[in-house]
Each structure stands twice: as C-alpha cells, then as structure tokens.
Design a protein around this motif. Structure first.
Motif, PDB file in Angstrom:
ATOM      1  N   LYS A  73       0.838  -1.206   0.000  1.00  0.00           N
ATOM      2  CA  LYS A  73       0.000   0.000   0.000  1.00  0.00           C
ATOM      3  C   LYS A  73       0.871   1.255   0.000  1.00  0.00           C
ATOM      4  O   LYS A  73       0.600   2.215  -0.721  1.00  0.00           O
ATOM      5  CB  LYS A  73      -0.919  -0.012   1.233  1.00  0.00           C
ATOM      6  CG  LYS A  73      -1.880   1.161   1.280  1.00  0.00           C
ATOM      7  CD  LYS A  73      -2.767   1.098   2.514  1.00  0.00           C
ATOM      8  CE  LYS A  73      -3.714   2.297   2.536  1.00  0.00           C
ATOM      9  NZ  LYS A  73      -4.526   2.332   3.782  1.00  0.00           N
ATOM     10  N   GLN A  74       1.935   1.242   0.814  1.00  0.00           N
ATOM     11  CA  GLN A  74       2.815   2.413   0.883  1.00  0.00           C
ATOM     12  C   GLN A  74       3.592   2.598  -0.414  1.00  0.00           C
ATOM     13  O   GLN A  74       3.706   3.714  -0.917  1.00  0.00           O
ATOM     14  CB  GLN A  74       3.792   2.297   2.068  1.00  0.00           C
ATOM     15  CG  GLN A  74       4.620   3.572   2.243  1.00  0.00           C
ATOM     16  CD  GLN A  74       5.617   3.481   3.393  1.00  0.00           C
ATOM     17  OE1 GLN A  74       5.642   2.509   4.153  1.00  0.00           O
ATOM     18  NE2 GLN A  74       6.459   4.493   3.536  1.00  0.00           N
TER      19      GLN A  74
ATOM     20  N   GLN B 243       1.412   4.048  -3.108  1.00  0.00           N
ATOM     21  CA  GLN B 243       1.159   5.467  -2.834  1.00  0.00           C
ATOM     22  C   GLN B 243       2.362   6.328  -3.248  1.00  0.00           C
ATOM     23  O   GLN B 243       2.214   7.353  -3.912  1.00  0.00           O
ATOM     24  CB  GLN B 243       0.874   5.623  -1.332  1.00  0.00           C
ATOM     25  CG  GLN B 243       0.753   7.046  -0.836  1.00  0.00           C
ATOM     26  CD  GLN B 243      -0.632   7.630  -1.039  1.00  0.00           C
ATOM     27  OE1 GLN B 243      -1.583   6.900  -1.263  1.00  0.00           O
ATOM     28  NE2 GLN B 243      -0.730   8.945  -0.975  1.00  0.00           N
ATOM     29  N   GLU B 244       3.556   5.882  -2.867  1.00  0.00           N
ATOM     30  CA  GLU B 244       4.780   6.637  -3.181  1.00  0.00           C
ATOM     31  C   GLU B 244       5.055   6.641  -4.684  1.00  0.00           C
ATOM     32  O   GLU B 244       5.425   7.653  -5.271  1.00  0.00           O
ATOM     33  CB  GLU B 244       5.983   6.029  -2.445  1.00  0.00           C
ATOM     34  CG  GLU B 244       5.871   6.007  -0.933  1.00  0.00           C
ATOM     35  CD  GLU B 244       6.202   7.341  -0.289  1.00  0.00           C
ATOM     36  OE1 GLU B 244       6.757   8.202  -0.983  1.00  0.00           O
ATOM     37  OE2 GLU B 244       5.898   7.504   0.898  1.00  0.00           O
TER      38      GLU B 244
ATOM     39  N   GLY C 226       0.292   9.354  -4.894  1.00  0.00           N
ATOM     40  CA  GLY C 226      -1.146   9.403  -4.620  1.00  0.00           C
ATOM     41  C   GLY C 226      -1.827   8.179  -5.216  1.00  0.00           C
ATOM     42  O   GLY C 226      -1.204   7.139  -5.400  1.00  0.00           O
ATOM     43  N   VAL C 227      -3.102   8.333  -5.552  1.00  0.00           N
ATOM     44  CA  VAL C 227      -3.859   7.220  -6.147  1.00  0.00           C
ATOM     45  C   VAL C 227      -4.286   7.611  -7.556  1.00  0.00           C
ATOM     46  O   VAL C 227      -4.899   8.665  -7.748  1.00  0.00           O
ATOM     47  CB  VAL C 227      -5.110   6.886  -5.297  1.00  0.00           C
ATOM     48  CG1 VAL C 227      -5.892   5.733  -5.923  1.00  0.00           C
ATOM     49  CG2 VAL C 227      -4.707   6.547  -3.869  1.00  0.00           C
TER      50      VAL C 227
END
Length: 197
Positions: free
Chosen positions: A54-55, A58-59, A63-64
């Motif tokens: 998940k991290q 994101q990185e 963002g998404v």
C-alpha cells in the motif's frame, strides 16, 4: 500457482501497457515512470526493512491514480506486483540485474537527464524511506561503498567529492557499468545468511 505467476517477468507488451498507463492523465505528473519504477523496486527489494505494498503504491504514483474501473486498477497493480517480485527473484537468485536503460550518464539531445539518473533517483527515493536502516548497518562502510555509483548517478548529492567525480566522465562511466552487479552485492549484504557472505 500464484507465486509462480508473480515471479514471471513482464512481457514487452505488458511493459508497454504499464508504461502507457504511467504516462496517461490518470496518473500524477510527479509519479515515477517505468525506468524509475524499476530503480524504486530494486531498492525496495534490497532494503533491510520492508515497506507495505500500500505504501509503495502510494509513493510510486504520488497518490492514487484515477482508474477507469476496478478491473483496470487490478490489472495495473497486478503488473506492478509482478515486476516487483520478478526483480526480487533475480536478486535472490544472484542474477545480475538487467536495467531498463543504458549504463551511462550521457544524455540524448532531447533529454534533460539520462534515464540512468532517473533510475538512480528513484532508487534513492526508496532508500530515503528507511535511510537509518540502510546506513546504520553493521557493514556501514561497505554499504556506502556499494551505494556510491548509484549516488553519483542520481545527481542528488552536491558534496564537493560527488561534484568532482561527476565531472570525470570516464570514472562515471566505469562506476555506472558496475551498478547491476553491485545490486546483487547489496542484496546479499542485507539478506544473505552469515555463512553465505
């Protein structure tokens, strides 16, 4: 079966598909490109401390992304997952890494920086996530020595010694050519059992 699939390298068509998505309007302008993603995943696999998927998603995307559908989201994340695991598999199996760019800091006329610099900057981005764990290692000097060519290639460090080294084109090229093999050395430094080092 799923593990075997995760370790399957992406085909050229799948890499093109992933690259096209990363350059699409669905993704932040500050997201990594495919070359950067490779550097980022190399560092994440080598890192002495894991970060969650998940991290890193994101990185990676800053963002998404604005996915068209859940199906597209599953497809893109699945391709990234496979790229991540196949890089990890190559490192684990002691294979010199094939980088998705030339091992030189020379730029083409239309390039602001060489693709290898983009790769190295993304590698360092992942290192900075767990910087203390990377550099406060029992083999701290060896880590720093192995990291030097990547740090030079990243052009992120302005210390006088780095600037001098970058000015020496021949030295830079020699250092850049060592990057694939030093990735394996770094991986072994953090992950090999003592009797294998």
């Amino acid at each position: 079966m799923q593990n075997a699939m995760l370790n399957t390298p992406l085909t050229d068509e799948e890499l093109d598909e992933l690259e096209a998505f990363m350059f699409s309007d669905a993704v932040s302008e500050d997201a990594l490109d495919l070359v950067g993603t490779h550097g980022y995943f190399c560092a994440l696999n080598i890192s002495p401390v894991k970060i969650t998927e998940k991290q890193w998603l994101q990185e990676l995307f800053d963002g998404v992304p604005e996915y068209n559908s859940e199906k597209e989201k599953a497809r893109i994340e699945g391709l990234l997952r496979r790229l991540y695991f196949s890089i990890g598999s190559d490192l684990y199996n002691d294979q010199d890494m094939l980088l998705p760019c030339e091992l030189t800091l020379e730029t083409e006329e239309d390039e602001e920086q060489s693709p290898l610099t983009s790769w190295a900057q993304a590698f360092m981005e992942a290192v900075f996530l767990k910087e203390d764990e990377w550099f406060n290692h029992q083999a701290e000097e060896e880590v720093a020595e192995l990291m030097l060519p990547i740090m030079i290639a990243s052009e992120l460090f302005e210390d006088e010694e780095f600037v001098k080294m970058r000015a020496d084109t021949k030295l830079c090229d020699e250092m850049c050519r060592t990057i694939p093999e030093l990735l394996v050395d770094l991986y072994l430094l953090f992950h090999a059992p003592a009797d294998k080092k």
